[in-house]
Design a protein around this motif. Sequence first.
Motif, mmCIF file in Angstrom:
data_model
loop_
_atom_site.group_PDB
_atom_site.id
_atom_site.type_symbol
_atom_site.label_atom_id
_atom_site.label_comp_id
_atom_site.label_asym_id
_atom_site.label_seq_id
_atom_site.Cartn_x
_atom_site.Cartn_y
_atom_site.Cartn_z
ATOM 1 N N LEU A 287 6.784 -19.719 -13.242
ATOM 2 C CA LEU A 287 7.902 -19.873 -12.311
ATOM 3 C C LEU A 287 9.031 -20.719 -12.884
ATOM 4 O O LEU A 287 10.017 -20.989 -12.198
ATOM 5 C CB LEU A 287 7.395 -20.494 -11.009
ATOM 6 C CG LEU A 287 6.426 -19.612 -10.203
ATOM 7 C CD1 LEU A 287 5.865 -20.386 -9.021
ATOM 8 C CD2 LEU A 287 7.114 -18.337 -9.740
ATOM 9 N N LEU A 378 1.541 -8.175 -11.199
ATOM 10 C CA LEU A 378 2.520 -8.885 -10.383
ATOM 11 C C LEU A 378 3.160 -10.033 -11.161
ATOM 12 O O LEU A 378 4.364 -10.277 -11.052
ATOM 13 C CB LEU A 378 1.851 -9.425 -9.119
ATOM 14 C CG LEU A 378 1.618 -8.429 -7.983
ATOM 15 C CD1 LEU A 378 0.811 -9.073 -6.863
ATOM 16 C CD2 LEU A 378 2.943 -7.907 -7.448
ATOM 17 N N ILE A 384 5.119 -13.259 -9.913
ATOM 18 C CA ILE A 384 4.448 -13.715 -8.697
ATOM 19 C C ILE A 384 2.998 -14.040 -9.053
ATOM 20 O O ILE A 384 2.189 -13.138 -9.262
ATOM 21 C CB ILE A 384 4.488 -12.648 -7.588
ATOM 22 C CG1 ILE A 384 5.936 -12.296 -7.240
ATOM 23 C CG2 ILE A 384 3.736 -13.141 -6.345
ATOM 24 C CD1 ILE A 384 6.060 -11.178 -6.220
ATOM 25 N N ILE A 386 -0.384 -14.766 -7.963
ATOM 26 C CA ILE A 386 -1.188 -14.755 -6.738
ATOM 27 C C ILE A 386 -2.585 -15.339 -6.926
ATOM 28 O O ILE A 386 -3.212 -15.784 -5.968
ATOM 29 C CB ILE A 386 -1.310 -13.331 -6.158
ATOM 30 C CG1 ILE A 386 -2.061 -12.416 -7.142
ATOM 31 C CG2 ILE A 386 0.046 -12.766 -5.815
ATOM 32 C CD1 ILE A 386 -2.454 -11.085 -6.532
#
Length: 419
Positions: A287, A378, A384, A386
């Motif tokens: 991120l 993802l 992302i 998860i």
Amino acid sequence: MDKPRRALHKPGMGLDFLREAGWLNAGRVRGYLWLLALLNTATLVFLLATAHRGVDRNGFLLGTDFLSFWTAGRMLRAGGEVYDIAAHIAAQQAYFTQDSAFTAFFYPPSFLPFCYPLGFLGYFPALGLWLLATGAFYLFAVTRWLRETPGPIPVSVPAAVLFAAFPPVLITVTHGQTAFLVAGLLGLGALLVRRAPLAAGALLGLATIKPQFGLLVPIVLVLTGEWRVIGAAAASALLLAAIATLAFGAGHWAEWAAISGEAQRAMNQGAVGYAKMTSPFAAAMLLGAPAGLAYALQALVSLGVAGAIALASWRRAYGPALAAAMLAGAPLVTPFVLDYDMVLLAFPLIWLAGQGFRPWEKAALALAFIAPAFARPLAMNAAIPIMPLALILLFAVLLRRAAGQANDMAEQTTRESLT
């Protein structure tokens, strides 16, 4: 004529969809498992059928990561320096070169006895033997958990279907990784602690070939007073280290320690790929967080998980609930963990499935089971992450179970002492 009334929306109905997950009944789960097993099998067959001379459609050697283990075995046979990175690269590329790619070898010398026999075979026979042997051992451990879980599993499907349906199994097979072996050692060892403490300790000691996944084990064993298991684990780990030292030389330990810094740098620079990793550290790096903040987050999660499992273990007896929580927490306490390592989750998932579901537990189980199939795509395509969230949710529900069962056992012991 009265108009038909619309069903009133009840507050929290959407949340109940996940809290209770009543829609996820036994029939649907059985169908999903068979479908996933067929899809995973078809994917593997397609990968093999479309490969040309052992290289897949994307130019990757079948087994990818296994090349590192096989090369180590060949180098040991020839008296080569396994931890000399340049020599290892040259030995790998002498067999297969793909855009100067290199599969690193950072395993401790205690793993070398497992690699040495592989060097006597060609690459693909060794890969097949490795996957068959470690996969069979892992499946054996899974069937033992299925057979010895206190409550009945609500979905009756063959163990082979569960094995084929579990997404990390396919990832492990396609990578030729050590995950089957390590998960089998930890899972079977955790199961046998009370029944066969010496065997349990021997298995847990062998799992030190990938030491980052055993960080919670000594906490639980010490606080629950499983001293015979601890002694057997120490003896097993020391014996394996002694075998490696006598067979391949004491110098390998210093060489391994010397390249540990290189492993740290490779992780910081994303050489493995943060999208493939499933730790809080990797999620933060994916991120865009700075490395210092990512490590701080990882430390916070690691200490939180270790502290929680310590509280659940304090002055309590070892049991399957605590074993399940310990195994579920293992991937959370290390920054270096990948999607294929999620095969370890099979054991806590099996235990949880046999307990009857409390709120959120069915959703936590379903998410942890299926998330590895989507975690890498993802993360790679949408940034992302998860998997850390799925792991935290699973650990939380298992920790609640472990604490609750420990309190029940303590109350029962008190009542028995008063009568």
